[in-house]
Write a protein that holds these residues in place. Structure first.
Motif, PDB file in Angstrom:
ATOM      1  N   ILE A  43      -0.038  18.879  -6.199  1.00  0.00           N
ATOM      2  CA  ILE A  43      -0.568  19.372  -4.925  1.00  0.00           C
ATOM      3  C   ILE A  43      -1.749  18.523  -4.473  1.00  0.00           C
ATOM      4  O   ILE A  43      -1.804  18.082  -3.315  1.00  0.00           O
ATOM      5  CB  ILE A  43      -0.971  20.852  -5.052  1.00  0.00           C
ATOM      6  CG1 ILE A  43       0.275  21.719  -5.225  1.00  0.00           C
ATOM      7  CG2 ILE A  43      -1.765  21.301  -3.822  1.00  0.00           C
ATOM      8  CD1 ILE A  43      -0.022  23.178  -5.542  1.00  0.00           C
ATOM      9  N   TRP A  44      -2.685  18.262  -5.394  1.00  0.00           N
ATOM     10  CA  TRP A  44      -3.886  17.522  -5.003  1.00  0.00           C
ATOM     11  C   TRP A  44      -3.599  16.048  -4.747  1.00  0.00           C
ATOM     12  O   TRP A  44      -4.165  15.457  -3.825  1.00  0.00           O
ATOM     13  CB  TRP A  44      -4.984  17.694  -6.050  1.00  0.00           C
ATOM     14  CG  TRP A  44      -5.618  19.044  -5.957  1.00  0.00           C
ATOM     15  CD1 TRP A  44      -5.514  20.075  -6.843  1.00  0.00           C
ATOM     16  CD2 TRP A  44      -6.407  19.532  -4.870  1.00  0.00           C
ATOM     17  NE1 TRP A  44      -6.190  21.180  -6.383  1.00  0.00           N
ATOM     18  CE2 TRP A  44      -6.754  20.869  -5.167  1.00  0.00           C
ATOM     19  CE3 TRP A  44      -6.850  18.980  -3.668  1.00  0.00           C
ATOM     20  CZ2 TRP A  44      -7.529  21.651  -4.320  1.00  0.00           C
ATOM     21  CZ3 TRP A  44      -7.630  19.760  -2.819  1.00  0.00           C
ATOM     22  CH2 TRP A  44      -7.956  21.071  -3.151  1.00  0.00           C
ATOM     23  N   TYR A  45      -2.701  15.472  -5.542  1.00  0.00           N
ATOM     24  CA  TYR A  45      -2.338  14.074  -5.262  1.00  0.00           C
ATOM     25  C   TYR A  45      -1.620  13.963  -3.922  1.00  0.00           C
ATOM     26  O   TYR A  45      -1.918  13.076  -3.112  1.00  0.00           O
ATOM     27  CB  TYR A  45      -1.441  13.495  -6.370  1.00  0.00           C
ATOM     28  CG  TYR A  45      -1.125  12.027  -6.135  1.00  0.00           C
ATOM     29  CD1 TYR A  45      -1.982  11.046  -6.588  1.00  0.00           C
ATOM     30  CD2 TYR A  45       0.012  11.639  -5.413  1.00  0.00           C
ATOM     31  CE1 TYR A  45      -1.725   9.705  -6.344  1.00  0.00           C
ATOM     32  CE2 TYR A  45       0.273  10.306  -5.162  1.00  0.00           C
ATOM     33  CZ  TYR A  45      -0.587   9.339  -5.626  1.00  0.00           C
ATOM     34  OH  TYR A  45      -0.343   8.018  -5.367  1.00  0.00           O
ATOM     35  N   GLY A  46      -0.670  14.879  -3.681  1.00  0.00           N
ATOM     36  CA  GLY A  46       0.074  14.863  -2.421  1.00  0.00           C
ATOM     37  C   GLY A  46      -0.821  15.046  -1.211  1.00  0.00           C
ATOM     38  O   GLY A  46      -0.547  14.485  -0.144  1.00  0.00           O
ATOM     39  N   PHE A  47      -1.903  15.817  -1.381  1.00  0.00           N
ATOM     40  CA  PHE A  47      -2.807  16.050  -0.251  1.00  0.00           C
ATOM     41  C   PHE A  47      -3.842  14.930  -0.123  1.00  0.00           C
ATOM     42  O   PHE A  47      -4.120  14.464   0.983  1.00  0.00           O
ATOM     43  CB  PHE A  47      -3.522  17.393  -0.407  1.00  0.00           C
ATOM     44  CG  PHE A  47      -4.366  17.764   0.783  1.00  0.00           C
ATOM     45  CD1 PHE A  47      -3.777  18.194   1.959  1.00  0.00           C
ATOM     46  CD2 PHE A  47      -5.748  17.658   0.728  1.00  0.00           C
ATOM     47  CE1 PHE A  47      -4.556  18.522   3.059  1.00  0.00           C
ATOM     48  CE2 PHE A  47      -6.529  17.990   1.825  1.00  0.00           C
ATOM     49  CZ  PHE A  47      -5.922  18.428   2.995  1.00  0.00           C
ATOM     50  N   CYS A  48      -4.389  14.483  -1.255  1.00  0.00           N
ATOM     51  CA  CYS A  48      -5.516  13.543  -1.207  1.00  0.00           C
ATOM     52  C   CYS A  48      -5.102  12.117  -0.894  1.00  0.00           C
ATOM     53  O   CYS A  48      -5.830  11.408  -0.205  1.00  0.00           O
ATOM     54  CB  CYS A  48      -6.276  13.567  -2.529  1.00  0.00           C
ATOM     55  SG  CYS A  48      -7.140  15.124  -2.825  1.00  0.00           S
ATOM     56  N   PHE A  49      -3.948  11.691  -1.382  1.00  0.00           N
ATOM     57  CA  PHE A  49      -3.594  10.282  -1.208  1.00  0.00           C
ATOM     58  C   PHE A  49      -2.686  10.040  -0.004  1.00  0.00           C
ATOM     59  O   PHE A  49      -3.132   9.425   0.971  1.00  0.00           O
ATOM     60  CB  PHE A  49      -3.004   9.715  -2.508  1.00  0.00           C
ATOM     61  CG  PHE A  49      -4.045   9.478  -3.557  1.00  0.00           C
ATOM     62  CD1 PHE A  49      -4.697   8.261  -3.648  1.00  0.00           C
ATOM     63  CD2 PHE A  49      -4.393  10.475  -4.451  1.00  0.00           C
ATOM     64  CE1 PHE A  49      -5.677   8.038  -4.607  1.00  0.00           C
ATOM     65  CE2 PHE A  49      -5.366  10.272  -5.413  1.00  0.00           C
ATOM     66  CZ  PHE A  49      -6.013   9.048  -5.496  1.00  0.00           C
ATOM     67  N   PRO A  50      -1.425  10.516   0.007  1.00  0.00           N
ATOM     68  CA  PRO A  50      -0.596  10.246   1.192  1.00  0.00           C
ATOM     69  C   PRO A  50      -1.185  10.819   2.482  1.00  0.00           C
ATOM     70  O   PRO A  50      -1.247  10.143   3.509  1.00  0.00           O
ATOM     71  CB  PRO A  50       0.749  10.909   0.847  1.00  0.00           C
ATOM     72  CG  PRO A  50       0.769  10.964  -0.638  1.00  0.00           C
ATOM     73  CD  PRO A  50      -0.650  11.189  -1.039  1.00  0.00           C
ATOM     74  N   VAL A  51      -1.637  12.082   2.432  1.00  0.00           N
ATOM     75  CA  VAL A  51      -2.119  12.729   3.651  1.00  0.00           C
ATOM     76  C   VAL A  51      -3.415  12.083   4.135  1.00  0.00           C
ATOM     77  O   VAL A  51      -3.566  11.783   5.327  1.00  0.00           O
ATOM     78  CB  VAL A  51      -2.317  14.246   3.427  1.00  0.00           C
ATOM     79  CG1 VAL A  51      -2.943  14.893   4.660  1.00  0.00           C
ATOM     80  CG2 VAL A  51      -0.981  14.908   3.117  1.00  0.00           C
ATOM     81  N   MET A  52      -4.358  11.853   3.216  1.00  0.00           N
ATOM     82  CA  MET A  52      -5.629  11.247   3.623  1.00  0.00           C
ATOM     83  C   MET A  52      -5.431   9.807   4.097  1.00  0.00           C
ATOM     84  O   MET A  52      -6.148   9.328   4.978  1.00  0.00           O
ATOM     85  CB  MET A  52      -6.635  11.294   2.472  1.00  0.00           C
ATOM     86  CG  MET A  52      -7.075  12.703   2.087  1.00  0.00           C
ATOM     87  SD  MET A  52      -7.649  13.701   3.485  1.00  0.00           S
ATOM     88  CE  MET A  52      -9.111  12.809   3.972  1.00  0.00           C
ATOM     89  N   ARG A  95       0.831  -1.206   0.000  1.00  0.00           N
ATOM     90  CA  ARG A  95       0.000   0.000   0.000  1.00  0.00           C
ATOM     91  C   ARG A  95       0.863   1.253   0.000  1.00  0.00           C
ATOM     92  O   ARG A  95       0.636   2.193  -0.785  1.00  0.00           O
ATOM     93  CB  ARG A  95      -0.920   0.011   1.225  1.00  0.00           C
ATOM     94  CG  ARG A  95      -1.902   1.171   1.256  1.00  0.00           C
ATOM     95  CD  ARG A  95      -2.517   1.399   2.622  1.00  0.00           C
ATOM     96  NE  ARG A  95      -1.596   2.025   3.551  1.00  0.00           N
ATOM     97  CZ  ARG A  95      -1.968   2.636   4.680  1.00  0.00           C
ATOM     98  NH1 ARG A  95      -3.240   2.674   5.013  1.00  0.00           N
ATOM     99  NH2 ARG A  95      -1.082   3.178   5.480  1.00  0.00           N
ATOM    100  N   SER A  96       1.883   1.294   0.866  1.00  0.00           N
ATOM    101  CA  SER A  96       2.769   2.451   0.956  1.00  0.00           C
ATOM    102  C   SER A  96       3.523   2.665  -0.356  1.00  0.00           C
ATOM    103  O   SER A  96       3.684   3.808  -0.816  1.00  0.00           O
ATOM    104  CB  SER A  96       3.757   2.262   2.107  1.00  0.00           C
ATOM    105  OG  SER A  96       3.068   2.050   3.328  1.00  0.00           O
ATOM    106  N   PHE A  97       3.986   1.564  -0.958  1.00  0.00           N
ATOM    107  CA  PHE A  97       4.715   1.650  -2.224  1.00  0.00           C
ATOM    108  C   PHE A  97       3.825   2.231  -3.320  1.00  0.00           C
ATOM    109  O   PHE A  97       4.241   3.124  -4.077  1.00  0.00           O
ATOM    110  CB  PHE A  97       5.227   0.263  -2.617  1.00  0.00           C
ATOM    111  CG  PHE A  97       5.990   0.230  -3.908  1.00  0.00           C
ATOM    112  CD1 PHE A  97       7.334   0.587  -3.937  1.00  0.00           C
ATOM    113  CD2 PHE A  97       5.367  -0.151  -5.087  1.00  0.00           C
ATOM    114  CE1 PHE A  97       8.044   0.563  -5.139  1.00  0.00           C
ATOM    115  CE2 PHE A  97       6.068  -0.174  -6.286  1.00  0.00           C
ATOM    116  CZ  PHE A  97       7.414   0.184  -6.307  1.00  0.00           C
ATOM    117  N   CYS A  98       2.589   1.732  -3.426  1.00  0.00           N
ATOM    118  CA  CYS A  98       1.664   2.188  -4.473  1.00  0.00           C
ATOM    119  C   CYS A  98       1.254   3.643  -4.289  1.00  0.00           C
ATOM    120  O   CYS A  98       0.955   4.340  -5.268  1.00  0.00           O
ATOM    121  CB  CYS A  98       0.422   1.295  -4.493  1.00  0.00           C
ATOM    122  SG  CYS A  98       0.740  -0.379  -5.074  1.00  0.00           S
ATOM    123  N   ILE A  99       1.230   4.121  -3.050  1.00  0.00           N
ATOM    124  CA  ILE A  99       0.849   5.510  -2.786  1.00  0.00           C
ATOM    125  C   ILE A  99       1.976   6.472  -3.162  1.00  0.00           C
ATOM    126  O   ILE A  99       1.728   7.545  -3.725  1.00  0.00           O
ATOM    127  CB  ILE A  99       0.464   5.688  -1.299  1.00  0.00           C
ATOM    128  CG1 ILE A  99      -0.869   5.008  -1.020  1.00  0.00           C
ATOM    129  CG2 ILE A  99       0.388   7.170  -0.923  1.00  0.00           C
ATOM    130  CD1 ILE A  99      -1.207   4.923   0.456  1.00  0.00           C
TER     131      ILE A  99
END
Length: 315
Positions: A198-207, A153-157
Motif C-alpha cells: 500500500i505504501w509503496y504503491g502510494f508513495c512511489f508511482p502516485v507521488m 525511470r518508469s521501469f524502475c518504479i
C-alpha cells in the motif's frame, strides 16, 4: 503458528469478475469497449505511420507524440482484449504470471504516459518561451537522453511492484472484482500484511505522477505568461491552439486516473461498479482520443491526414 502451503505463494490462477453488478450487461458493454479500442488502434497506427513517413513531422514534438502513441497502444492492448474476452467469451481465468504481466504493462505504460506528457510540456515551453534556442536545446542527443531517462525511470518504479506481489501468500479467495489485474486489487487477496504494498504503491508511482503534474502545471503557467506577452494576435492564437490540444490530452488522462487511484485508497463509500467503470476509462478513452485531438488541433498532422485519405479516394 500459521503454516502456509507452498502452492499458496504461487497461485495457479485468478478469476476476473468483470464489472460487478453488471454481469448481465457484459455483452452489451463490450460493444462500445470494442469500438473505442478499434478507434484507438487505428488512430495511433495512422499517427505513427504519418510521423514515420513524413519528413516535415520529424521534429521533437512529433517524436514525443509518436512515443505517446506507442505507449497508448501498450496501455489499451494490455487491458481491453482480456476485458472483451471476459465480456463475450466468459474467459475469466488468468494465470498468476499472466496477471503479473498484465499488471506490469498497465502500470508501466501509465507512468510512462505521464512522463511523456511532462516531456511534451517541456518541449512546448522551450518552443514558445525560447524559440531561438529550440534546436540547440532539444537536439537529437538530448531527446534520446530524455526518452531513455523517462523509460528507465518508469521501469524502475513499477518493477518492484511485481516482486512485492510474488512474496505474498494467496490462501483466501482468488476472485478479483475487476476487468484487469492491478496492484492493490491483487494484493488485497493475500492472507498477509500488505502495508508495504500500500505504501509503496502510494508513495512511489502516485507521488511520481503527482510530481509530473506539478511540473506540467509550472510549464504551462510559464507558457501562458509568455503567450500573453506576444505582440501579434495571430501568434497568440497559434500558440494557444497548439497548447490547447496538449491541455485536452492531459485532462483526459489524469482526471479518470486520479479518481481511480483516490477511490482505491480513500473512497470506501464509492460504489464498486462506478469505481470499476471509471478505472476502465483511463485505459481506453485517452488512447482513443489522443490521436483525434492531435489530428484535429495540430495543423501539420491534419493536413497530412487529409492528404493521405484524399490520395486513397483517388485510387
Amino acid at each position: 503458528m500459521i503454516v502456509f502451503n507452498l502452492s499458496s505463494y504461487n497461485p495457479g490462477h485468478f478469476v476476473l469478475v468483470g464489472i460487478p453488478g453488471l454481469e448481465q450487461f457484459h455483452v452489451w458493454i463490450g460493444i462500445p469497449f470494442c469500438m473505442i479500442y478499434i478507434v484507438a488502434v487505428m488512430g495511433n497506427c495512422i499517427l505513427l505511420y504519418l510521423i514515420a513517413v513524413e519528413r516535415s513531422l520529424h521534429e521533437p514534438m512529433f517524436f514525443f507524440l509518436s512515443m505517446l502513441a506507442m505507449t497508448d497502444l501498450i496501455l489499451s492492448t494490455a487491458g481491453v482484449p482480456k476485458t472483451l474476452s471476459i465480456f463475450w467469451l466468459g474467459a475469466r481465468e488468468i494465470t498468476f504470471p499472466g496477471c503479473l504481466t498484465q499488471m506490469f504493462f498497465l502500470h508501466y505504460s501509465f507512468v510512462l504516459d505521464s512522463a511523456i506528457l511532462m516531456a511534451m510540456a517541456f518541449d512546448r515551453y522551450v518552443a514558445i518561451c525560447s524559440p531561438l534556442r529550440y534546436t540547440t536545446i532539444l537536439t537529437p542527443k538530448t531527446i534520446i537522453k530524455i526518452v531513455v531517462g523517462i523509460s528507465f525511470r518508469s521501469f524502475c518504479i513499477i518493477l518492484p511492484v511485481v516482486f512485492l506481489l510474488t512474496r505474498l501468500p494467496f490462501c483466501r479467495t482468488r476472485i478479483i472484482p475487476h476487468t484487469y489485474c492491478e496492484h492493490i486489487g491483487v494484493a488485497r487477496l493475500a492472507c498477509a500484511d500488505i502495508s508495504i504494498n500500500i505504501w509503496y504503491g502510494f508513495c512511489f508511482p502516485v507521488m511520481t505522477v503527482i510530481s509530473d503534474v506539478i511540473l506540467i502545471a509550472v510549464s504551462y503557467a510559464l507558457i501562458l505568461s509568455a503567450v500573453f506577452r506576444l505582440p501579434s494576435r495571430d501568434a497568440r492564437q497559434k500558440a494557444l491552439g497548439t497548447c490547447g490540444s496538449h491541455v485536452c490530452v492531459i485532462l483526459m488522462f489524469y482526471i479518470p486516473a486520479f479518481f481511480s487511484i483516490l477511490a482505491h485508497r480513500f473512497g470506501h463509500n464509492v460504489p464498486r461498479t462506478f469505481h470499476i467503470m471509471f478505472a476502465n476509462l483511463y485505459v481506453i478513452i485517452p488512447p482513443a482520443l489522443n490521436p483525434i485531438v492531435y489530428g484535429v488541433k495540430t495543423k501539420q498532422i491534419w493536413d497530412k491526414v487529409v492528404l493521405l485519405f484524399s490520395k486513397r479516394s483517388q485510387l
